[in-house]
Design a protein around this motif. Structure first.
Motif, PDB file in Angstrom:
ATOM      1  N   LYS A  63       4.149   8.508  -9.151  1.00 22.48           N
ATOM      2  CA  LYS A  63       4.807   9.404  -8.285  1.00 22.48           C
ATOM      3  C   LYS A  63       5.781   8.649  -7.355  1.00 22.48           C
ATOM      4  CE  LYS A  63       2.340  13.199  -8.929  1.00 22.48           C
ATOM      5  NZ  LYS A  63       3.327  14.196  -9.348  1.00 22.48           N
ATOM      6  N   THR A  64       5.389   7.594  -6.688  1.00 18.97           N
ATOM      7  CA  THR A  64       6.212   6.951  -5.802  1.00 18.97           C
ATOM      8  C   THR A  64       7.139   6.169  -6.625  1.00 18.97           C
ATOM      9  OG1 THR A  64       4.455   6.866  -4.487  1.00 18.97           O
ATOM     10  CG2 THR A  64       6.536   5.667  -3.511  1.00 18.97           C
ATOM     11  N   LEU A  65       6.728   5.337  -7.583  1.00 13.65           N
ATOM     12  CA  LEU A  65       7.404   4.633  -8.554  1.00 13.65           C
ATOM     13  C   LEU A  65       6.736   4.619  -9.885  1.00 13.65           C
ATOM     14  CD1 LEU A  65       7.743   1.341  -6.315  1.00 13.65           C
ATOM     15  CD2 LEU A  65       9.519   2.791  -6.949  1.00 13.65           C
ATOM     16  N   THR A  66       7.615   4.532 -10.850  1.00  8.80           N
ATOM     17  CA  THR A  66       7.235   4.335 -12.258  1.00  8.80           C
ATOM     18  C   THR A  66       6.933   2.843 -12.747  1.00  8.80           C
ATOM     19  OG1 THR A  66       9.300   4.611 -13.444  1.00  8.80           O
ATOM     20  CG2 THR A  66       7.885   6.613 -12.803  1.00  8.80           C
ATOM     21  N   GLU A  77      10.420   1.604 -13.743  1.00  5.62           N
ATOM     22  CA  GLU A  77      10.952   1.362 -12.306  1.00  5.62           C
ATOM     23  C   GLU A  77      10.690  -0.185 -11.892  1.00  5.62           C
ATOM     24  OE1 GLU A  77      12.513   5.428 -10.331  1.00  5.62           O
ATOM     25  OE2 GLU A  77      10.255   4.860 -10.416  1.00  5.62           O
ATOM     26  N   SER A 120      -6.147   0.856 -12.550  1.00  9.51           N
ATOM     27  CA  SER A 120      -6.116   1.986 -11.727  1.00  9.51           C
ATOM     28  C   SER A 120      -7.612   2.669 -11.485  1.00  9.51           C
ATOM     29  CB  SER A 120      -5.116   2.934 -12.320  1.00  9.51           C
ATOM     30  OG  SER A 120      -5.172   3.172 -13.615  1.00  9.51           O
ATOM     31  N   ASN A 172      -7.677   9.105 -14.957  1.00  7.25           N
ATOM     32  CA  ASN A 172      -6.534   9.882 -14.308  1.00  7.25           C
ATOM     33  C   ASN A 172      -5.212   9.701 -15.193  1.00  7.25           C
ATOM     34  OD1 ASN A 172      -4.592  10.642 -12.563  1.00  7.25           O
ATOM     35  ND2 ASN A 172      -5.473   9.891 -10.827  1.00  7.25           N
ATOM     36  N   THR A 189       0.975  -1.074  -0.081  1.00  9.52           N
ATOM     37  CA  THR A 189       0.050   0.055  -0.190  1.00  9.52           C
ATOM     38  C   THR A 189       0.830   1.439   0.186  1.00  9.52           C
ATOM     39  OG1 THR A 189      -0.051  -0.201   2.363  1.00  9.52           O
ATOM     40  CG2 THR A 189      -1.757  -1.163   1.221  1.00  9.52           C
ATOM     41  N   ASN A 190       0.310   2.473  -0.165  1.00  6.80           N
ATOM     42  CA  ASN A 190       0.873   3.716  -0.129  1.00  6.80           C
ATOM     43  C   ASN A 190       1.824   3.740  -1.393  1.00  6.80           C
ATOM     44  OD1 ASN A 190      -0.403   4.601   1.945  1.00  6.80           O
ATOM     45  ND2 ASN A 190       1.084   3.760   3.784  1.00  6.80           N
ATOM     46  N   VAL A 191       1.916   3.184  -2.373  1.00  7.52           N
ATOM     47  CA  VAL A 191       2.394   3.468  -3.467  1.00  7.52           C
ATOM     48  C   VAL A 191       1.594   3.747  -4.555  1.00  7.52           C
ATOM     49  CG1 VAL A 191       4.007   2.442  -5.121  1.00  7.52           C
ATOM     50  CG2 VAL A 191       4.073   1.733  -2.987  1.00  7.52           C
ATOM     51  N   VAL A 192       1.989   5.052  -5.030  1.00  7.74           N
ATOM     52  CA  VAL A 192       1.135   5.870  -6.325  1.00  7.74           C
ATOM     53  C   VAL A 192       2.222   5.719  -7.365  1.00  7.74           C
ATOM     54  CG1 VAL A 192       0.082   7.769  -6.856  1.00  7.74           C
ATOM     55  CG2 VAL A 192      -0.011   7.341  -4.610  1.00  7.74           C
TER      56      VAL A 192
END
Ligand SMILES: Cc1cc2nc3c(=O)[nH]c(=O)nc-3n(C[C@H](O)[C@H](O)[C@H](O)COP(=O)(O)OP(=O)(O)OC[C@H]3O[C@@H](n4cnc5c(N)ncnc54)[C@H](O)[C@@H]3O)c2cc1C
Ligand SMILES: Cc1cc2nc3c(=O)[nH]c(=O)nc-3n(C[C@H](O)[C@H](O)[C@H](O)COP(=O)(O)OP(=O)(O)OC[C@H]3O[C@@H](n4cnc5c(N)ncnc54)[C@H](O)[C@@H]3O)c2cc1C
Ligand code: FES
Lengths: 290, 284
Positions: free
Chosen positions: A36-39, A42, A55, A226, A30-33
């Motif tokens: 933003k946090t990762l592509t 990546e 999504s 989005n 959780t807490n991975v966008v």
């Protein structure tokens, strides 16, 4: 967990499904966008060999009429999220949401029905559904409409909002009531010629303006995807509505990147999203076993 | 769960935490923010990334205790954990090409402005910082600003520290004296930012304002953070969490933003009192 209201799909069932997945060995971060946090790129660098994008439907649309930024106007997403994720249906919510008063929900889909019924459960004294076509064209499932009617929700059909009205005390700019919704002006519509999809186009009846007294307006007129993942993933193609383009296996224009659900189709159903997930899972399994 | 590795009380209502969140630390740029939840039933609140330590994988946040959630967070000590910490969100402040910049910060907005001033300084830009507080007790980050500013003006509303007056006073003075800034970057209360824009307008200096409306998801899903811009005479709706938080100061409808900001004030007072009562009980 945060769109569909508790009374429609209990959180317990979702939690159980998630538990089953965990038991199968699925690791949930959780807490991975993504974007933003990762592509996505990546994720591949980290050693993942395939990626599935699920999504969802994305950003809420607004009508672009005057007064939509008044206090008391919500997108259905915000309203349902506040009430759900933040558990305003329990006794100790820390995230506030308006209660009581009269509520108008604009739109005629399943989400509009959910928002209306949620508003009722949060203690609204009166809830209207405002939809610009007639009952026949109403996109929500029959069953949902019947539930809503049974619960006492009033349908204002062939009506289209033109402006949301707000309180404004001309003598006191500091009046705390300033800027809150007091009503909504609508025009009556009639059905004209069918459009390219065969649905009869609503046409404004001249001089038919009227105002309904409401304190809360919930806009439930669809979403647009989005752009976050698309804008951070080179070579990921989307259609003109912003939906990710996939083939019959759920494979996108990017190698080893799959997608499904609302992110591909636009707002649809749980069943179709689950189906798309399964199709892609099978394709990914085959591709990786080669 | 995210570990609090360090806690520092900057003034009676402003607290600084370093939190272990390597993925966020790795990506965050000045101007971006995170959303956290203190515990499972908690409200999600946005806070700006005030600094990162990539080697340690930690992220600095500085927050003011203004309501229920920030109060709850203020009780957490180093070594304890918070439930969720997601980011970095929002668009980073555009700093490319800026040579001479004036940063105007108000109150806890100075914490949000801090990493921007640091980044500009590191780029070799000329940094003028004007930081304002209601009084001496609320002053924060003076030394940090000193370290990265070529010119620093500290203002207090009541004159109890630094110079007497609000931040627009020295700003106007400098502009009138012929200072040419490539950009004014302002972060603080809406009313302050509105007046910074009004002060800069006659001189035509570009202003970037960092907008902090109420946010829920912070990823563009709800529209709760929307604000109105006047772009070439047309009203445009933007979502602060994905399109911002920085916007062209001349385009922002500040009056509407101020009105929206007061949407839940009654409710919040209530939540705040509740959390104080809870705290009182715990203390007993
Ligand atoms: C109020 C409401 C009521 C509904 N009622 C029904 C109903 O009764 N029956 C029915 O069949 N359908 C219903 N639907 C539709 C149904 O919810 C969706 O069709 C279905 O959930 C789509 O599934 P999905 O997996 O594609 O997307 P979602 O379920 O929307 O899941 C998307 C997930 O991706 C996450 N995400 C998004 N962007 C990123 C990112 N960049 N990085 C990481 N994570 C990201 C989101 O946080 C979310 O958790 C309803 C929808 C709503 C809003
Ligand atoms: C992008 C962004 C970055 C921010 N960065 C910082 C920061 O670095 N340091 C800091 O001290 N504060 C920051 N804030 C403000 C911070 O989020 C609020 O102070 C916090 O949410 C208040 O929560 P509370 O429950 O303690 O107070 P509440 O009792 O909920 O509210 C007190 C005040 O905070 C405002 N507020 C409440 N909820 C939110 C919300 N979800 N988003 C924005 N404002 C809200 C209210 O309008 C009210 O004026 C930022 C806000 C945004 C949007
Ligand atoms: S916080 Fe929900 S759209 Fe910005």
């Amino acid at each position: 967990m945060y769109g569909i209201p508790e009374f429609r799909l209990p959180k317990k069932i979702v939690a159980k499904e998630v538990d089953t997945l965990k038991k199968l060995g699925v690791k949930i971060e959780t807490n991975v966008v993504i974007g933003k946090t990762l592509t996505i790129d990546e994720l591949f660098e980290m050693g993942y060999e395939a990626v599935f994008i699920g999504s969802g439907a994305g950003l809420p649309n607004f009508m672009g009429i005057p007064g939509e930024s008044l206090k008391g106007v919500y997108s259905a997403n915000e309203f349902l999220t506040r009430s759900n994720l933040m558990k305003s249906y329990l006794q100790s919510p820390e995230t506030p949401i308006m209660k009581g008063g009269k509520v108008a929900v604009v739109g005629g889909g399943n989400v509009a029905m959910d928002a209306a019924r949620t508003a009722l459960r949060l203690g609204a004294e009166k809830v209207y559904i405002v939809y610009r076509r007639s009952m026949e064209e109403l996109p929500a499932r029959r069953e949902e409409v019947e539930h809503a009617e049974e619960e006492g929700i009033e349908f204002r059909l062939l009506c289209n909002p033109t402006e949301i009205l707000g309180y404004n005390n001309p003598d006191d700019v500091r009046d705390p009531k300033n800027g809150f919704v007091t009503g909504m002006t609508c025009v009556r519509m009639e059905l004209g010629e069918p459009d390219e999809r065969g649905r009869r186009r609503p046409v404004v009846i001249p001089d038919s303006e009227f105002t309904i007294d409401v304190d809360t307006v919930i806009m439930s007129i669809g979403t647009s995807p989005n752009p976050l993942i698309k804008s951070t993933t080179e070579g990921l193609e989307v259609n003109r509505h912003g939906g990710i383009i996939v083939n019959e296996d759920g494979l996108t224009s990017r190698n080893a990147v799959y997608a499904g659900g609302d992110a591909v189709t636009g707002a649809a159903t749980v069943i179709s999203a689950m189906g798309a997930g399964k199709t892609a899972a099978k394709a990914i399994d085959e591709a990786l076993s080669k | 769960m995210y570990k609090i590795v360090e806690k520092k009380v900057l003034n009676p209502t402003v607290i600084q935490l370093w939190i272990e969140a390597p993925l966020v630390a790795n990506k965050a740029k000045p101007g971006q923010f995170i959303i956290l939840r203190v515990d499972e039933d908690g409200e999600r609140i946005p806070l700006t990334v005030a600094g990162v330590n990539k080697e340690k994988g930690t992220v600095k946040i500085i927050f003011q205790v203004v309501g229920g959630t920030t109060k709850k967070l203020s009780y957490k000590e180093a070594g304890e954990y918070i439930q969720d910490f997601v980011g970095p969100l929002g668009v980073a402040t555009h700093l490319d090409g800026l040579r001479k910049v004036c940063i105007v910060g108000g109150g806890v907005g100075c914490a949000i402005a801090m990493p921007i001033a640091e980044a500009l300084h590191a780029m070799g830009a000329h940094v003028t910082s004007i930081i304002g507080f209601r009084n001496k007790d609320l002053l924060i980050l003076e030394d940090e600003f000193k370290a990265c500013s070529d010119v620093l003006r500290v203002m207090t509303d009541d004159g109890s520290y630094g110079e007497h007056g609000n931040v627009t006073v020295p700003l106007k003075e400098m502009l009138e004296a012929g200072e040419k800034f490539d950009m004014i970057i302002t972060i603080g209360p809406l009313i302050m930012m509105k007046f910074v824009v009004a002060t800069a307008k006659p001189f035509g200096t570009p202003v970037t304002a960092s907008m902090n409306p109420i946010m829920i998801d912070g990823t563009g899903m709800c529209g709760g953070c929307r604000l109105t811009l006047n772009v070439d005479g047309k009203k445009v709706t933007k979502f602060a969490c994905v399109d911002g938080p920085d916007f062209n100061g001349y385009e922002i409808d500040f009056d509407e933003a101020m009105s929206r900001g007061r949407m839940y004030s009654d409710f919040e007072r209530h939540a705040y009192e509740n959390s104080c009562n809870l705290f009182k009980k715990e203390v007993q």
